[in-house]
Design a protein around this motif. Structure first.
Motif: not given
Length: 234
Positions: A85-96
């Motif tokens: 949460x609130x990391x760049x990985x979260x942007x990827x997770x949301x997009x996936x």
């Protein structure tokens, strides 16, 4: 007017990584669902397609519940000493999560159009299921898969609701172009917002054109290759 250009890099990086992940997961699950004929097929298909019809903020809320501090993955994340949460990985997770149904539905539709006799012929020649999938099924379904890839990339590039929910608006870290547009417009910086809008439209349009040309090239190449093979056989 000075602009922080990091949202461009964050958006492109997120879109590319999420599209790669969605590409492989999407076509593999599409193939599994295409072969599965159980009574729960309709239920599984509905679950896999659900993020496509849910509002992005609802998807983001569920991701917060799942990957948040009190979510089911709390222990695993603590052991790995990482935070989604609130990391760049979260942007990827949301997009996936948001783009997966597009890839899945498009690929599955393409697989369903393939004549089963082609796969059966490959089996009689001793090809394994894995070889048949990558050497026969995927090439034949490629126009549909390519379309799903384009849709997934452009959707990931424009993802806003779920990204804002689980990644927030952290400049230089999680601020994508859509998020930058929202906060620029909210802050009354309409010129800045317009520049971001024109930029993302240009990127999306360019990607679609390039992918369409590439798909046409691939289709012509495969047609010529099949024609040569038929000529040798005859």
């Amino acid at each position: 007017m000075t602009m922080d250009l990091t949202p461009i890099w964050i958006s492109l990086k997120t879109a590319f990584v999420s599209t790669i992940i969605t590409f492989f997961i999407g076509i593999l699950i599409a193939q599994l669902m295409n072969k599965y004929q159980g009574r729960l097929k309709g239920l599984f298909d509905s679950i896999l397609t659900l993020p496509l019809v849910l509002p992005p903020t609802v998807v983001g809320f569920f991701l917060l519940l799942i990957f948040g501090k009190n979510g089911p993955f709390k222990t695993i994340l603590e052991k790995l000493d990482t935070q989604i949460i609130f990391s760049w990985s979260a942007t990827v997770l949301a997009a996936v999560v948001v783009t997966f149904p597009l890839m899945y539905r498009t690929a599955r539709g393409a697989f369903e159009q393939i004549d089963s006799n082609v796969s059966n012929a490959a089996r009689t020649l001793g090809a394994s299921e894995w070889t048949i999938f990558w050497k026969v099924t995927v090439p034949l379904a490629w126009p549909g898969i390519a379309a799903g890839t384009i849709l997934s990339f452009t959707r990931a590039l424009g993802e806003f609701g779920a990204t804002l929910m689980i990644a927030g608006n952290i400049p230089g870290k999680t601020q994508t172009i859509p998020v930058a547009i929202f906060f620029a417009a909210e802050g009354g910086e309409m010129d800045k917002a317009l520049m971001w809008v024109l930029l993302i439209v240009g990127i999306s349009f360019t990607v679609i054109i390039l992918m369409n040309y590439w798909s046409e090239y691939q289709s012509k190449y495969l047609s010529k290759k099949r024609g040569k093979n038929y000529g040798v056989i005859s």
